[in-house]
Design a protein around this motif. Structure first.
Motif, mmCIF file in Angstrom:
data_model
loop_
_atom_site.group_PDB
_atom_site.id
_atom_site.type_symbol
_atom_site.label_atom_id
_atom_site.label_comp_id
_atom_site.label_asym_id
_atom_site.label_seq_id
_atom_site.Cartn_x
_atom_site.Cartn_y
_atom_site.Cartn_z
ATOM 1 N N ALA A 148 -2.951 16.766 -30.979
ATOM 2 C CA ALA A 148 -3.478 17.680 -30.015
ATOM 3 C C ALA A 148 -2.396 17.650 -28.794
ATOM 4 N N CYS A 149 -1.783 16.639 -28.717
ATOM 5 C CA CYS A 149 -0.977 16.552 -27.302
ATOM 6 C C CYS A 149 0.352 17.446 -27.771
ATOM 7 N N ASP A 150 0.958 17.241 -29.072
ATOM 8 C CA ASP A 150 1.886 18.022 -29.721
ATOM 9 C C ASP A 150 1.554 19.587 -29.498
ATOM 10 N N VAL A 151 0.454 19.786 -29.899
ATOM 11 C CA VAL A 151 -0.078 21.292 -29.898
ATOM 12 C C VAL A 151 0.303 21.952 -28.416
ATOM 13 N N VAL A 152 -0.419 20.888 -27.524
ATOM 14 C CA VAL A 152 -0.486 21.454 -26.112
ATOM 15 C C VAL A 152 1.089 21.655 -25.480
ATOM 16 N N ALA A 153 1.780 20.529 -26.079
ATOM 17 C CA ALA A 153 3.510 20.698 -25.690
ATOM 18 C C ALA A 153 3.912 21.799 -26.268
ATOM 19 N N ARG A 154 3.764 22.134 -27.473
ATOM 20 C CA ARG A 154 4.465 23.273 -28.023
ATOM 21 C C ARG A 154 3.998 24.542 -27.496
ATOM 22 N N TYR A 155 2.769 24.587 -27.317
ATOM 23 C CA TYR A 155 2.336 25.984 -26.503
ATOM 24 C C TYR A 155 3.003 26.187 -25.256
ATOM 25 N N TYR A 156 2.955 25.127 -24.333
ATOM 26 C CA TYR A 156 3.599 25.214 -22.903
ATOM 27 C C TYR A 156 5.164 25.565 -23.231
ATOM 28 N N ARG A 157 5.915 24.892 -24.041
ATOM 29 C CA ARG A 157 7.180 25.245 -24.397
ATOM 30 C C ARG A 157 7.460 26.570 -24.649
ATOM 31 N N LEU A 158 6.505 27.184 -25.443
ATOM 32 C CA LEU A 158 6.632 28.503 -26.111
ATOM 33 C C LEU A 158 6.437 29.487 -24.858
ATOM 34 N N ARG A 159 5.553 29.105 -23.909
ATOM 35 C CA ARG A 159 5.358 29.849 -22.757
ATOM 36 C C ARG A 159 6.687 29.721 -21.780
ATOM 37 N N GLY A 160 7.466 28.863 -21.979
ATOM 38 C CA GLY A 160 8.789 28.740 -21.400
ATOM 39 C C GLY A 160 8.709 27.608 -20.250
ATOM 40 N N ASP A 161 7.772 26.762 -20.181
ATOM 41 C CA ASP A 161 7.566 25.643 -19.284
ATOM 42 C C ASP A 161 8.426 24.548 -19.710
ATOM 43 N N ASP A 162 8.818 23.655 -18.467
ATOM 44 C CA ASP A 162 9.396 22.481 -18.554
ATOM 45 C C ASP A 162 8.613 21.465 -19.101
ATOM 46 N N VAL A 163 8.452 21.155 -20.234
ATOM 47 C CA VAL A 163 7.627 20.363 -20.673
ATOM 48 C C VAL A 163 7.894 18.604 -20.801
ATOM 49 N N LEU A 164 7.208 18.236 -20.632
ATOM 50 C CA LEU A 164 7.274 16.343 -20.938
ATOM 51 C C LEU A 164 6.362 15.873 -21.597
ATOM 52 N N PHE A 165 6.443 15.699 -22.888
ATOM 53 C CA PHE A 165 5.329 15.257 -23.847
ATOM 54 C C PHE A 165 5.526 13.731 -24.010
ATOM 55 N N THR A 166 4.711 12.718 -23.705
ATOM 56 C CA THR A 166 5.163 11.312 -24.164
ATOM 57 C C THR A 166 4.046 10.641 -24.891
ATOM 58 N N THR A 167 4.539 9.790 -25.709
ATOM 59 C CA THR A 167 3.665 8.708 -26.535
ATOM 60 C C THR A 167 4.400 7.564 -26.631
ATOM 61 N N GLY A 168 3.690 6.569 -27.353
ATOM 62 C CA GLY A 168 4.605 5.307 -27.545
ATOM 63 C C GLY A 168 3.728 4.348 -27.811
ATOM 64 N N THR A 169 4.164 2.954 -27.792
ATOM 65 C CA THR A 169 3.387 1.780 -28.230
ATOM 66 C C THR A 169 3.365 0.786 -27.125
ATOM 67 N N ASP A 170 2.029 0.369 -27.336
ATOM 68 C CA ASP A 170 1.481 -0.719 -26.511
ATOM 69 C C ASP A 170 1.652 -2.065 -26.824
ATOM 70 N N GLU A 171 2.749 -2.901 -26.383
ATOM 71 C CA GLU A 171 3.292 -4.078 -27.197
ATOM 72 C C GLU A 171 2.873 -5.329 -26.474
ATOM 73 N N ASN A 172 2.624 -5.396 -25.263
ATOM 74 C CA ASN A 172 2.304 -6.556 -24.587
ATOM 75 C C ASN A 172 0.850 -7.164 -24.655
ATOM 76 N N ALA A 173 0.084 -6.749 -25.753
ATOM 77 C CA ALA A 173 -1.134 -7.272 -25.895
ATOM 78 C C ALA A 173 -1.356 -8.623 -26.608
ATOM 79 N N LEU A 174 -2.178 -9.474 -26.072
ATOM 80 C CA LEU A 174 -2.547 -10.738 -26.987
ATOM 81 C C LEU A 174 -2.630 -10.812 -28.422
ATOM 82 N N LYS A 175 -3.230 -9.329 -28.696
ATOM 83 C CA LYS A 175 -3.825 -9.047 -29.972
ATOM 84 C C LYS A 175 -2.576 -8.849 -30.741
#
Ligand code: ME8
Length: 649
Positions: free
Chosen positions: A26-53
């Protein structure tokens, strides 16, 4: 214009599932759409690694946390690469830049007076990484029905954030900013949660795994920052906080944080805005919660155990079933997930439903459009697009309204409606070809009309590529390549325009984008136009008025006999309440006459009478095909007794 969109950062205690893929797509779709519009897009994802679990998951595998989290983060990265996710930044919370951001943020919190040292005495669910009050637990277990694990008792010195001070400001902000929390019904949950009373939030733990509280905070020794407080700050880190202020000012505040409902109320919609208020930073423009993908009604979750649908094996199944390329399977999954359920609601995940969409929407509607038009350009115009023509009065407005609907859909994160609008355009384009019948024009020799139809159809295909590009980037590239426009610089405006395919353009080699597997008898029966296999989409739409013209009634079969010389037919006498009728039904290969006598059936009473094998038939009983042959017909009955003559609507 800039646009900053984020996924949650995923815990690395286990592998990515289709649930994680959903948010990321879903985020990738949003990012690609705004890029197509010519916007300066920042699309971020990642991993949460500091958890006890995460530490516990490493221990369970006999690994040290550090190599374990690296290995798992790579797993997520690979998965996203495989789904054509074009993120701009992948953050890992064990990175130095993040430690600096979290510590800088905590120094600000401390300076604001909103941080104080006390003692935490209470419960903690490691699986949810959440603190709970005694009264919130359900028989000593985590109250989250998806978790239900035993909570652990904790007594330790801890830093607290004065969350309770922010109730009024949060309520006021939510009230004043209608688009801040979406969907609307979840906003009410947030308001109720705040009105129920916010407790100060414990924001540190005694642990050796995690980001230490900055040394500038008194008595910080031994404290690491609570994983949720640490994780939320990733959204600032990616924007450049605190090292690159120019970048930070360019991208922050985020335009949209997207996640599922599980982490909306307690964390993203309340704790996070309060933390930002305390640090005197602007709030994200919009925070959106989507629903859960479920299996057998339960959230698909790695902590649940059992067979979890992972994107890779789902793609393998699509490829095995359809023989399509991996690129096409990726696009099919991306399309299916956004088309299948309204974004805020839960949906049951199944490969069967995905294959259904593949067959109907992709192979049929989109694939057919391409593979009717391009071979005709090849055949009638030696593979060259004819000279351009003015905008078609039906097709062009249909394309424009699909583009406008998609724009609204992305703004309101209503992907399903946006895709439905695009698919109405694709169907309109298919209807255009049916109605204009270029094959007939070729026969009649009306070259001018044929040029106009072929050019308009080529334009429809070009526009379709732009419209589907955010959701199905591989498909958009492939469509353009087949149109001879490989490497074409695509932009969203082109979806509104007409006449961009250059006249004389040599098209590429037409190849089916979404091939179909011949399904033996089924496909043959369909080709023969058998009514039992016609797809519901192919049936004409009727109004309720038209439907009401059909008089359906409950009848009871009071007599049944074979029709001489016809092995498939039975002659039935049916009591429909106020009269008895004779009807001929083609069910003899599935029912013996004695099987039917006494059965309640549903009858079309106002069907024009017909004489079949010398027997006058006045009505028809409803039946369906279990499989595609006459030996497996099932008569429609009803699950509670309806009186004879009752109207069925
Ligand atoms: O909560 N249906 O990480 P997480 C829909 N680290 N979405 C799903 C899903 C499903 N069945 N399963 C997972 C965490 N998701 C924290 C986040 S952010 C500052 C910290 C998606 O690995 C969905 O986006 O448990 C959900 O919110 C997220 O994965 C939870 O991922």
């Amino acid at each position: 214009m800039k646009f900053y969109v984020t996924t949650p950062i995923y815990y690395v205690n286990d592998v990515p599932t289709v649930g994680h893929a959903y948010t990321t797509i879903a985020c990738d779709v949003v990012a690609r759409y705004y890029r197509l519009r010519g916007d300066d897009v920042l699309f971020t994802t990642g991993t949460d690694e500091n958890a006890l679990k995460v530490v516990r998951a490493a221990e369970a595998r006999g690994l040290e946390p550090k190599p374990f989290v690296s290995q798992m983060a790579d797993d997520f990265r690979r998965e996203w690469l495989g789904l054509n996710i074009a993120y701009d930044d992948f953050i890992r919370t064990t990175e130095d830049r993040h430690r600096r951001a979290v510590q800088a943020f905590f120094e600000k919190l401390h300076a604001s007076g909103d941080l104080y040292l006390d003692k935490y005495e209470g419960w903690y669910c490691v699986s949810d990484e959440t603190f709970f009050r005694e009264e919130e637990l359900v028989e000593g277990r985590c109250p989250n029905p998806e978790c239900g694990r035993k909570a652990e008792w904790i007594e330790e010195p801890a830093y607290f954030f004065r969350f309770s001070n922010y109730s009024d400001r949060l309520l006021e902000y939510i009230e004043d900013n209608p688009g801040f929390l979406l969907p609307e019904f979840r906003k009410n949950e947030v308001v109720n949660f705040i009105r129920g009373g916010l407790r100060d939030a414990c924001v540190s733990r005694q642990s050796s795994w995690g980001i230490p509280l900055p040394a500038s905070i008194p008595e910080s020794e031994g404290h690491v920052i609570y994983v949720w407080a640490d994780a939320l700050i990733n959204y600032l880190t990616c924007a450049g906080y605190p090292d690159d202020i120019a970048r930070f000012e360019q991208y922050w505040p985020a335009d949209v944080h997207i996640m599922a409902k599980d982490i909306f109320v307690r964390f993203h919609a309340t704790l996070w805005p309060a933390m930002l208020m305390a640090a005197e930073l602007p709030l994200p423009r919009c925070i959106v919660a989507h629903g859960w993908w479920t299996q057998a009604g339960e959230k698909i979750s790695k902590s649940r155990g059992g067979a979890i649908p992972r994107p890779g094996p789902v793609l393998d199944a699509v490829i095995a079933e359809t023989r399509c390329s991996r690129e096409a399977a990726v696009d099919a999954l991306r399309y299916h997930m956004l088309r299948e359920v309204p974004f805020g609601l839960d949906g049951e995940f199944s490969v069967e439903a995905l294959l259904g969409r593949y067959a109907d929407d992709l192979a049929n509607d989109l694939g057919n459009l391409l593979h009717r038009v391009l071979p005709m350009i090849a055949r009638y115009r030696e593979g060259r697009v004819p000279s351009s023509c003015p905008p078609d009065p039906d097709l062009h407005p249909a394309a424009q309204s699909a583009a406008a609907a998609w724009e609204t859909a992305v703004e309101t994160l209503d992907f399903r409606s946006g895709l439905a609008a695009i698919w109405s355009f694709l169907r309109a384009a298919n209807r255009f070809i049916d109605q204009q019948a270029p094959w007939a024009l070729a026969k009649s020799g009306d070259q001018q009309a044929l040029d106009r139809v072929l050019y308009s159809a080529a334009e429809a295909i070009r526009i379709a590529a732009v419209l589907v590009a955010p959701v199905m980037p591989n498909t958009a590239d492939e469509i353009e390549a087949q149109l001879g426009l490989r490497g074409w610089r695509r932009s969203w405006d082109q979806a509104h325009e007409w006449g961009l395919v250059p006249a004389g353009q040599q098209i590429g080699r037409p190849t089916p984008l979404f091939p179909r597997q011949d399904q033996g008898g089924k496909a043959a029966a369909k080709a023969a136009g058998s009514p039992n296999t016609t797809r519901s989409r192919e049936m004409p739409v009727i109004s309720i008025k038209e439907f009401q013209k059909i008089d359906l009634r409950v009848g009871e079969v009071i007599g049944a006999e074979a029709v001489p010389g016809a092995d498939k037919l039975l002659k039935l006498t049916v009591d429909i309440g106020d009269e008895q009728r004779t009807m001929v039904a083609g069910v003899a290969l599935s029912y013996r006459p004695e099987d039917l006598v006494g059965k309640k059936v549903v009858v079309v009473t106002n069907l024009e009478p017909a004489t079949i094998r010398g027997v006058r038939s006045e009505g028809m009983i409803l039946a369906g095909w279990v499989q595609c042959d006459d030996k497996s017909i099932a008569i429609v009955t009803h699950d509670r007794s309806l009186p004879k003559g009752a109207r069925v609507t």
